[in-house]
Design a protein around this motif. Structure first.
Motif, mmCIF file in Angstrom:
data_model
loop_
_atom_site.group_PDB
_atom_site.id
_atom_site.type_symbol
_atom_site.label_atom_id
_atom_site.label_comp_id
_atom_site.label_asym_id
_atom_site.label_seq_id
_atom_site.Cartn_x
_atom_site.Cartn_y
_atom_site.Cartn_z
ATOM 1 N N GLY A 31 -32.562 72.554 27.120
ATOM 2 C CA GLY A 31 -32.362 73.909 26.628
ATOM 3 C C GLY A 31 -32.052 73.921 25.156
ATOM 4 O O GLY A 31 -31.651 72.912 24.571
ATOM 5 N N ARG A 32 -32.262 75.072 24.553
ATOM 6 C CA ARG A 32 -31.906 75.302 23.158
ATOM 7 C C ARG A 32 -31.203 76.661 23.118
ATOM 8 O O ARG A 32 -31.592 77.582 23.817
ATOM 9 C CB ARG A 32 -33.154 75.379 22.280
ATOM 10 C CG ARG A 32 -33.961 74.101 22.244
ATOM 11 C CD ARG A 32 -33.984 73.543 20.866
ATOM 12 N NE ARG A 32 -35.068 72.696 20.480
ATOM 13 C CZ ARG A 32 -35.308 71.468 20.901
ATOM 14 N NH1 ARG A 32 -34.621 70.956 21.791
ATOM 15 N NH2 ARG A 32 -36.273 70.740 20.420
ATOM 16 N N VAL A 33 -30.195 76.778 22.263
ATOM 17 C CA VAL A 33 -29.483 78.041 22.110
ATOM 18 C C VAL A 33 -29.257 78.297 20.631
ATOM 19 O O VAL A 33 -28.857 77.397 19.899
ATOM 20 C CB VAL A 33 -28.127 78.022 22.856
ATOM 21 C CG1 VAL A 33 -27.352 79.293 22.587
ATOM 22 C CG2 VAL A 33 -28.332 77.849 24.343
ATOM 23 N N THR A 34 -29.552 79.521 20.184
ATOM 24 C CA THR A 34 -29.222 79.954 18.834
ATOM 25 C C THR A 34 -28.595 81.330 18.961
ATOM 26 O O THR A 34 -29.189 82.244 19.520
ATOM 27 C CB THR A 34 -30.461 80.040 17.912
ATOM 28 O OG1 THR A 34 -31.386 80.964 18.463
ATOM 29 C CG2 THR A 34 -31.108 78.692 17.718
ATOM 30 N N ILE A 61 -25.170 82.214 32.305
ATOM 31 C CA ILE A 61 -24.751 82.276 30.904
ATOM 32 C C ILE A 61 -25.452 83.388 30.132
ATOM 33 O O ILE A 61 -25.093 83.670 28.997
ATOM 34 C CB ILE A 61 -25.008 80.941 30.175
ATOM 35 C CG1 ILE A 61 -26.499 80.624 30.149
ATOM 36 C CG2 ILE A 61 -24.190 79.826 30.779
ATOM 37 C CD1 ILE A 61 -26.891 79.644 29.082
ATOM 38 N N ALA A 62 -26.478 84.029 30.727
ATOM 39 C CA ALA A 62 -27.269 85.023 30.002
ATOM 40 C C ALA A 62 -27.260 86.372 30.722
ATOM 41 O O ALA A 62 -27.269 86.428 31.949
ATOM 42 C CB ALA A 62 -28.706 84.536 29.850
ATOM 43 N N LEU A 111 -22.608 77.853 23.303
ATOM 44 C CA LEU A 111 -22.996 76.545 23.831
ATOM 45 C C LEU A 111 -23.338 75.631 22.667
ATOM 46 O O LEU A 111 -23.900 76.075 21.671
ATOM 47 C CB LEU A 111 -24.206 76.677 24.756
ATOM 48 C CG LEU A 111 -23.981 77.464 26.045
ATOM 49 C CD1 LEU A 111 -25.297 77.691 26.751
ATOM 50 C CD2 LEU A 111 -23.022 76.723 26.956
ATOM 51 N N LYS A 112 -23.004 74.362 22.813
ATOM 52 C CA LYS A 112 -23.332 73.391 21.774
ATOM 53 C C LYS A 112 -24.105 72.231 22.398
ATOM 54 O O LYS A 112 -24.186 72.110 23.618
ATOM 55 C CB LYS A 112 -22.064 72.921 21.068
ATOM 56 C CG LYS A 112 -21.052 72.252 21.967
ATOM 57 C CD LYS A 112 -19.765 72.004 21.194
ATOM 58 C CE LYS A 112 -18.734 71.279 22.016
ATOM 59 N NZ LYS A 112 -18.372 71.832 23.280
ATOM 60 N N ASP A 115 -23.728 70.459 26.023
ATOM 61 C CA ASP A 115 -23.225 71.340 27.082
ATOM 62 C C ASP A 115 -24.309 71.533 28.134
ATOM 63 O O ASP A 115 -25.507 71.373 27.862
ATOM 64 C CB ASP A 115 -22.829 72.711 26.517
ATOM 65 C CG ASP A 115 -21.538 72.677 25.715
ATOM 66 O OD1 ASP A 115 -20.824 71.646 25.761
ATOM 67 O OD2 ASP A 115 -21.256 73.682 25.029
ATOM 68 N N THR A 116 -23.893 71.898 29.331
ATOM 69 C CA THR A 116 -24.852 72.158 30.410
ATOM 70 C C THR A 116 -24.628 73.551 30.989
ATOM 71 O O THR A 116 -23.551 74.132 30.840
ATOM 72 C CB THR A 116 -24.726 71.124 31.550
ATOM 73 O OG1 THR A 116 -23.426 71.214 32.102
ATOM 74 C CG2 THR A 116 -24.990 69.717 31.055
ATOM 75 N N PHE A 117 -25.664 74.073 31.616
ATOM 76 C CA PHE A 117 -25.571 75.330 32.346
ATOM 77 C C PHE A 117 -26.496 75.243 33.552
ATOM 78 O O PHE A 117 -27.422 74.419 33.581
ATOM 79 C CB PHE A 117 -25.919 76.538 31.459
ATOM 80 C CG PHE A 117 -27.353 76.557 30.977
ATOM 81 C CD1 PHE A 117 -28.339 77.229 31.686
ATOM 82 C CD2 PHE A 117 -27.708 75.913 29.804
ATOM 83 C CE1 PHE A 117 -29.646 77.249 31.243
ATOM 84 C CE2 PHE A 117 -29.020 75.920 29.345
ATOM 85 C CZ PHE A 117 -29.992 76.598 30.076
ATOM 86 N N ASP A 118 -26.229 76.066 34.559
ATOM 87 C CA ASP A 118 -27.071 76.090 35.753
ATOM 88 C C ASP A 118 -28.194 77.103 35.577
ATOM 89 O O ASP A 118 -27.967 78.232 35.118
ATOM 90 C CB ASP A 118 -26.254 76.447 37.001
ATOM 91 C CG ASP A 118 -25.385 75.293 37.459
ATOM 92 O OD1 ASP A 118 -25.663 74.142 37.062
ATOM 93 O OD2 ASP A 118 -24.431 75.547 38.207
ATOM 94 N N LEU A 119 -29.392 76.681 35.945
ATOM 95 C CA LEU A 119 -30.579 77.532 35.888
ATOM 96 C C LEU A 119 -31.177 77.592 37.281
ATOM 97 O O LEU A 119 -31.313 76.557 37.939
ATOM 98 C CB LEU A 119 -31.602 76.939 34.898
ATOM 99 C CG LEU A 119 -32.904 77.714 34.706
ATOM 100 C CD1 LEU A 119 -32.652 79.063 34.036
ATOM 101 C CD2 LEU A 119 -33.880 76.896 33.853
ATOM 102 N N THR A 120 -31.513 78.790 37.736
ATOM 103 C CA THR A 120 -32.169 78.973 39.033
ATOM 104 C C THR A 120 -33.595 79.441 38.797
ATOM 105 O O THR A 120 -33.815 80.427 38.081
ATOM 106 C CB THR A 120 -31.412 80.007 39.898
ATOM 107 O OG1 THR A 120 -30.080 79.552 40.102
ATOM 108 C CG2 THR A 120 -32.108 80.197 41.246
#
Length: 167
Positions: A31-34, A61-62, A111-112, A115-120
């Motif tokens: 993943g990428r976050v900005t 997270i979104a 998030l940096k 870091d991890t997040f769950d995706l469904t």
């Protein structure tokens, strides 16, 4: 016809999938976050004899998660929602920067890298599967995820959706 992921012929995976459901295997998610936007990329392999399609995605997270494609016309690059991403029988869908991807808007927490997040992910035939995605480093040449960058900045080029069965 729905968009199909850019893919190339490949052999059966040698790496361990991050997740699987039915005959679908999720490989190398990142993943990428900005700021308040993010994207998830991965390869979805279909080892079965029946076509499937990714039809939805969700992440806690979104505020909003959509399936997107990047379109480059001249010097303009934009991202647009797509109704589904085809995963052909015996083939793969490659979700990558500059092509098809899972787009996350209104990201709720900072998030940096690491870091991890769950995706469904929800598929038309196979059902839903949840797995962990790790935030990857954003290279200096990355233009962000605002859809306003030029192809020279690394967003575009070769983003035409095509499907190629695995050999």
């Amino acid at each position: 016809p729905s968009p199909a992921a850019t893919s190339s012929p490949t052999a059966q995976p040698t790496a361990t999938p991050s997740a699987s459901i039915g005959q679908l295997k999720i490989m190398a998610p990142s993943g990428r976050v900005t700021l308040d936007k993010g994207a998830a990329y991965m390869t979805i392999m279909n080892t079965g004899g029946t076509d499937d399609a990714l039809v939805a995605a969700a992440a806690d997270i979104a505020g909003k998660v959509e399936l997107h494609q990047t379109i480059t016309e001249g010097n303009t690059t934009r991202m647009e929602p797509v109704p589904q991403i085809d995963v052909p029988a015996g083939g793969e869908a490659v979700l990558k920067r500059g092509g098809l991807h899972v787009m996350m808007m209104d990201v709720k927490q900072g998030l940096k890298v690491g870091d991890t997040f769950d995706l469904t992910l929800t598929f038309k035939n196979a059902g839903s599967v949840t797995f962990s995605v790790t935030i990857a480093e954003l290279a200096e040449s990355d233009p962000g995820m605002n859809g306003m960058s030029s192809p020279e900045a690394g967003m575009g080029g070769g983003a035409s959706p095509t499907t190629v069965p695995m050999q």
